[in-house]
Scaffold this motif. Sequence first.
Motif, short mmCIF file in Angstrom:
data_model
loop_
_atom_site.label_atom_id
_atom_site.label_comp_id
_atom_site.label_asym_id
_atom_site.label_seq_id
_atom_site.Cartn_x
_atom_site.Cartn_y
_atom_site.Cartn_z
N THR A 146 -43.72 -28.15 0.18
CA THR A 146 -42.35 -28.50 0.55
C THR A 146 -41.78 -29.14 -0.73
O THR A 146 -42.31 -29.76 -1.35
N GLY A 147 -40.42 -28.85 -0.64
CA GLY A 147 -39.51 -29.35 -1.79
C GLY A 147 -39.48 -28.49 -2.88
O GLY A 147 -38.56 -28.66 -3.78
N THR A 148 -40.17 -27.33 -2.87
CA THR A 148 -40.01 -26.42 -3.87
C THR A 148 -38.93 -25.48 -3.43
O THR A 148 -38.71 -24.40 -4.45
N GLY A 149 -38.40 -25.26 -2.44
CA GLY A 149 -37.22 -24.47 -2.03
C GLY A 149 -37.96 -23.06 -1.47
O GLY A 149 -37.54 -21.87 -1.41
N LYS A 150 -39.24 -23.47 -0.89
CA LYS A 150 -40.05 -22.25 -0.22
C LYS A 150 -39.25 -21.50 1.00
O LYS A 150 -39.28 -20.30 1.16
N THR A 151 -38.65 -22.26 1.72
CA THR A 151 -38.01 -21.53 2.78
C THR A 151 -36.67 -20.55 2.53
O THR A 151 -36.86 -19.43 3.06
N PHE A 152 -36.02 -21.22 1.56
CA PHE A 152 -35.01 -20.08 1.22
C PHE A 152 -35.74 -18.86 0.22
O PHE A 152 -35.14 -17.89 0.30
N ALA A 153 -36.89 -19.11 -0.42
CA ALA A 153 -37.65 -18.29 -1.12
C ALA A 153 -37.97 -16.95 -0.34
O ALA A 153 -37.75 -15.97 -0.68
N TYR A 154 -38.26 -17.40 1.16
CA TYR A 154 -38.46 -16.10 2.16
C TYR A 154 -37.17 -15.47 2.78
O TYR A 154 -36.98 -14.61 3.09
#
Length: 450
Positions: free
Chosen positions: A48-56
């Motif tokens: 969390t915090g790496t921008g993973k949600t927008f990554a998918y």
Amino acid sequence: MDSFKDFNISNQLQYAIDDLGFEKPTPIQVKSFSVILSGKDMVGIAQTGTGKTFAYLLPILQEMKFSKQVHPRVLIMVPTRELVLQVVEEVEKLSKYLNVRSIGVYGGANINTQRQAVAQGADIIVATPGRLYDLVLSRTLQLKSIKKLVIDEVDIMLDLGFRFQLINIFELLPERRQNIMFSATMTDDVNTLIQDFFITPTTVSVAISGTPLDNISQYCYSVSNFYTKANLLVHLLKNKELYNKVLVFVSNKRSADRLFEVLDEQFGYEIAVIHSNKTQNYRIRSIENFNKGKTRVLVTTDVMARGLHIGDISHVVNFDTPSFPENYMHRIGRTGRAEQEGTSLLFYTEKEQEAKEAIEVLMDMEISRIDFPEEVEVSTRLTPNEQPRDDEPRSAYKKRDESLGSGFHEKSDKNKKVNPGGSYRRLIAIKYKKPKTRGDKNYNKRNKKK
Ligand code: AMP
């Protein structure tokens, strides 16, 4: 790739990103975008915090065509209600200028309200597994049109015991679909799930650096078994001045409880343990007490320790040797923060020797070994896991559980392969393309110096 422009995203997505004020994609976004667009299965290792949600979400929304269809085409599964709400919010932000319908469903809230919402139709469903399954069983929700499945925070999901719920849901999904999974840590459970249900996935990670911080001193002890490790830890912890704030890592809940029993007998209130079977209140209280210095030692599993903000840790003790070397880096990074000196200790048995060497390969350095103290008693007591069994080959990876029945889709060639067992070191050598044996490593080192 420095700009979202390189993704060739639609103007509508670009406007939403501009509104959010994001200037450039994060590394996990850069790495995931083309893989997800290509339609391949993907495993993303990112916290969390790496921008993973927008990554998918970015590639999924980029591809999504307008539709009035009732049944959803994208299913995103997450472990908690909070995360459902968070992901729905992110979908809404990103689809501000798009015509995309998303709904979040989770337990502990009125199911009828969610039923009505789902019946209106949606493109994206964000769900916790339990509530999703209930909605499907009651025929409110149909999964036959799902083209893309995302499982986020899968390590937490499995640690919370959702494996069978996940598998039940897999059985209801169309065979032809894209699987995307994100996990912060790689665990044996996550790996088994990937082996069983993913088709030659591409792994994408924001690699944790294999370079340990200079201010962490690392030592290891070769110890014969679990209870001898416990004796050694008790012996060390008796030095209260030196061992003043100790985070002890074990790989699973059972070991955590087992170790806690021993330590509790010796040190009582100075010790606390957290894992996913403890209540949330208990966990919060334990972490607070540890932070304030009320408890001196906190025993934890890898997954539970994620997202903990704890300062001034004097020692990290790796009571088990992690079988995924990156987890060791995560663990020891808990000490030696903010210019302070920290110490990491690793206890390894003969069986864990290969995993220890894999860590050394990743760091490209050897961990200094301390001789086992003579005054510590070597225990002959064995845990159920340590009892000798002659039917199992030694293998770093668990075998497929045949009781699960036949897979719900044809396995890829890779996944059809039978695990021959054997050397973990061999797997690591393939993965890291580093020296195969310690001998080779020293050979390489010598050559490097030349
Ligand atoms: P996540 O790892 O998905 O939990 O995201 C962490 C935070 O980073 C969220 O608050 C996002 O809004 C934010 N974020 C995501 N992508 C970017 C980006 N490219 N630039 C700046 N912030 C971002």
